[in-house]
Design a protein around this motif. Structure first.
Motif, PDB file in Angstrom:
ATOM      1  N   UNK A 313      67.809 -97.492 115.780  1.00 26.56           N
ATOM      2  CA  UNK A 313      68.675 -97.223 116.926  1.00 26.56           C
ATOM      3  C   UNK A 313      69.153 -95.770 116.987  1.00 26.56           C
ATOM      4  N   UNK A 314      69.185 -95.069 115.861  1.00 23.49           N
ATOM      5  CA  UNK A 314      69.658 -93.687 115.853  1.00 23.49           C
ATOM      6  C   UNK A 314      68.516 -92.674 115.930  1.00 23.49           C
ATOM      7  N   UNK A 315      67.307 -93.146 116.200  1.00 22.63           N
ATOM      8  CA  UNK A 315      66.135 -92.271 116.316  1.00 22.63           C
ATOM      9  C   UNK A 315      65.595 -92.318 117.737  1.00 22.63           C
ATOM     10  N   UNK A 316      65.039 -91.193 118.215  1.00 21.00           N
ATOM     11  CA  UNK A 316      64.390 -91.238 119.516  1.00 21.00           C
ATOM     12  C   UNK A 316      63.032 -91.931 119.377  1.00 21.00           C
ATOM     13  N   UNK A 317      62.371 -92.150 120.492  1.00 14.34           N
ATOM     14  CA  UNK A 317      61.158 -92.969 120.491  1.00 14.34           C
ATOM     15  C   UNK A 317      60.061 -92.383 119.602  1.00 14.34           C
ATOM     16  N   UNK A 318      59.814 -91.088 119.720  1.00 14.95           N
ATOM     17  CA  UNK A 318      58.746 -90.476 118.924  1.00 14.95           C
ATOM     18  C   UNK A 318      59.057 -90.542 117.429  1.00 14.95           C
ATOM     19  N   UNK A 319      60.302 -90.247 117.071  1.00 17.94           N
ATOM     20  CA  UNK A 319      60.685 -90.287 115.658  1.00 17.94           C
ATOM     21  C   UNK A 319      60.604 -91.707 115.121  1.00 17.94           C
ATOM     22  N   UNK A 320      60.995 -92.673 115.937  1.00 14.87           N
ATOM     23  CA  UNK A 320      60.942 -94.074 115.509  1.00 14.87           C
ATOM     24  C   UNK A 320      59.503 -94.512 115.267  1.00 14.87           C
ATOM     25  N   UNK A 321      58.623 -94.214 116.189  1.00 17.75           N
ATOM     26  CA  UNK A 321      57.222 -94.624 116.044  1.00 17.75           C
ATOM     27  C   UNK A 321      56.572 -93.956 114.840  1.00 17.75           C
ATOM     28  N   UNK A 322      56.885 -92.681 114.623  1.00 24.25           N
ATOM     29  CA  UNK A 322      56.322 -91.965 113.476  1.00 24.25           C
ATOM     30  C   UNK A 322      56.799 -92.586 112.164  1.00 24.25           C
ATOM     31  N   UNK A 326      54.494 -94.518 109.297  1.00 22.58           N
ATOM     32  CA  UNK A 326      54.496 -94.062 107.905  1.00 22.58           C
ATOM     33  C   UNK A 326      54.950 -95.171 106.962  1.00 22.58           C
ATOM     34  N   UNK A 327      55.961 -95.935 107.377  1.00 22.58           N
ATOM     35  CA  UNK A 327      56.475 -97.033 106.542  1.00 22.58           C
ATOM     36  C   UNK A 327      55.431 -98.120 106.374  1.00 22.58           C
ATOM     37  N   UNK A 328      54.748 -98.451 107.449  1.00 19.82           N
ATOM     38  CA  UNK A 328      53.715 -99.489 107.380  1.00 19.82           C
ATOM     39  C   UNK A 328      52.575 -99.073 106.448  1.00 19.82           C
ATOM     40  N   UNK A 329      52.166 -97.832 106.545  1.00 20.43           N
ATOM     41  CA  UNK A 329      51.100 -97.345 105.662  1.00 20.43           C
ATOM     42  C   UNK A 329      51.546 -97.376 104.207  1.00 20.43           C
ATOM     43  N   UNK A 330      52.780 -97.003 103.972  1.00 14.24           N
ATOM     44  CA  UNK A 330      53.304 -96.930 102.609  1.00 14.24           C
ATOM     45  C   UNK A 330      53.524 -98.299 101.993  1.00 14.24           C
ATOM     46  N   UNK A 331      54.022 -99.251 102.796  1.00 16.21           N
ATOM     47  CA  UNK A 331      54.396-100.560 102.277  1.00 16.21           C
ATOM     48  C   UNK A 331      53.273-101.583 102.346  1.00 16.21           C
ATOM     49  N   UNK A 332      52.281-101.350 103.217  1.00 16.49           N
ATOM     50  CA  UNK A 332      51.143-102.265 103.285  1.00 16.49           C
ATOM     51  C   UNK A 332      51.398-103.554 104.038  1.00 16.49           C
ATOM     52  N   UNK A 333      52.481-103.606 104.817  1.00 12.96           N
ATOM     53  CA  UNK A 333      52.797-104.772 105.648  1.00 12.96           C
ATOM     54  C   UNK A 333      53.300-104.264 106.995  1.00 12.96           C
ATOM     55  N   UNK A 334      53.292-105.107 108.038  1.00 12.63           N
ATOM     56  CA  UNK A 334      53.776-104.648 109.341  1.00 12.63           C
ATOM     57  C   UNK A 334      55.205-104.110 109.256  1.00 12.63           C
TER      58      UNK A 334
END
Length: 353
Positions: A313-322, A326-334
């Motif tokens: 909620x405290x991030x704009x759309x581009x920052x949120x998607x990025x 990155x989190x999905x790639x790092x954690x290996x789950x959606x």
């Protein structure tokens, strides 16, 4: 997105405590909440049951705003409000003198009052006397109404998912509500299991877990999530955090009593320290996974981490998607923000278990 989720979740419901129904519509009391997060009870009701509220009541110095109409007690009463709902979750759950004055005025005007604070309305002599004088009802949501058993650890039929967080108030309840709403849209068997005041006020049922005597907390979660159809999912509302020294006990009871088949990790990425604990740094999602999963596998060896919910909620759309990518790639789950994007991918992951 908030309105979409709220409409999809707007099921027919009544809140009943003992033989007393909490009457709608509400006037949501924000009092002098210092920030938006302190008004999370009111925020949750407004997001998930907007049709049940006529407006908000804010006192001088209030730092929260739901974006709905500010009303006086008189204005809200004229608009049909029946119950003043204390929508603030302050540390310790205390009713201040300034709050008490508003509540007394509300009772004199014919309101009922509903609260989930640890400071019970029924223990406030002046409020009890005013309710008796003017015919109002005091609803204490955070009072267990059942004699819960001690947990027995017996494996139950059906499926369960628990949201666990790196901190308090990071979106655990919203995630569970969003997944339940998505499953109901798909025609899947699904129930949201409320474990705190906000969830109970939103859905009308649940267990006020942090008000249950410690020895019976895990048993209360077993009671809340009984045997069910093999393809039925219980979405257990998470509480506290294993990393939060104030509230870790209730989290542990949820993990063992819930016997989850899946965990959803919840995180708020902009915080620099634990909520209310400035001397305690935030922990990572990896640390949450590595601590929570072995504990969950004590009561259910088959438990897995199915996804990550990130409160953007405290991030704009581009920052949120990025960040999500990155989190999905790092954690290996959606990794999704289920309130901003929908919970579809989290439900897909659960459906594949």
């Amino acid at each position: 997105m908030r309105e979409s989720f709220a409409r999809s979740a707007a099921l027919c419901w009544l809140i009943i405590l003992g033989d007393k129904m909490i009457e709608t519509p509400y006037l949501l009391f924000l009092g002098d909440a210092p920030d938006q997060l302190a008004a999370k009870v009111a925020q949750g009701i407004n997001d998930w049951r907007p049709e049940n509220s006529v407006g908000q009541f804010r006192m001088e110095g209030c730092g929260a705003d739901l974006g709905i109409k500010d009303m006086t007690l008189a204005e809200a009463k004229a608009a049909g409000a029946k119950t003043l709902v204390i929508g603030v979750a302050n540390r310790g759950g205390i009713i201040s003198d300034s709050w008490r004055a508003v509540m007394l005025e509300a009772l004199e005007m014919g309101y009922d009052i509903a609260s989930g604070l640890h400071n019970l309305l029924r223990d406030e002599g002046t409020l009890v006397a005013a309710a008796q004088t003017y015919g109002g009802t005091l609803h204490d949501v955070r009072v267990p109404s059942v004699g819960y058993p001690i947990a027995n650890g017996r494996k139950r039929s059906g499926k369960r998912v628990l949201t666990v967080g790196t901190d308090c108030s990071v979106g655990k309840m919203y995630t569970a509500l969003a997944m339940d709403a998505e499953m109901n849209r798909r025609g899947m068997k699904s129930t949201f299991r409320a474990t705190g005041q906000s969830g109970i006020l939103i859905t009308g049922h649940g267990v006020p877990l942090d008000a249950v005597i410690a020895d019976f907390m895990a048993g209360a979660v077993e009671y809340l999530t009984p045997d069910n159809d093999p393809d039925h999912w219980d979405h257990i509302e998470g509480q506290g955090s294993l990393f939060h020294v104030s509230y870790s006990g209730v989290t542990m009871a949820l993990i063992h009593g819930g016997q989850p088949d899946a965990l959803i990790l919840a995180h708020e990425p902009t915080r620099t320290h634990m909520r209310g604990l400035p001397d305690y740094a935030m922990h990572t999602l990896e640390e949450l996974r590595d601590l929570s999963l072995p504990l969950a596998q004590i009561s259910n060896p088959a438990c897995v981490v199915a996804g990550v919910s990130v409160n953007t909620q405290h991030l704009d759309e581009d920052a949120a998607l990025s960040l999500l990518a990155e989190t999905e790639k790092r954690m290996g789950v959606p990794a999704v923000d289920p309130f901003r994007q929908g919970a579809g991918r989290l439900v897909d992951a659960l459906d594949a278990i």
